[in-house]
Design a protein around this motif. Sequence first.
Motif: not given
Length: 66
Positions: A18-35
């Motif tokens: 993501g491009h903002s702290l809320p986007e990245i935080t949500a992705a990490l908390q959801d266990g999403r991968s960008a790979v």
Amino acid sequence: MTTPRVVITGVGVVSPLGHSLPEITAALQDGRSAVRPMPQWSEVGQLGCKVAAPVEGLELARRWPR
């Protein structure tokens, strides 16, 4: 055993999650991968790796105008 500490410094973050702290935080908390698979790399030749985590949609001039 002690808990490792993390220090984050800088003016922002560039991440495939993501491009903002809320986007990245949500992705990490959801266990999403960008790979993801990179099928276009097969055109390059003998690359051993066929996956990556590309940063997309980043507009540097809009984020950090001069």
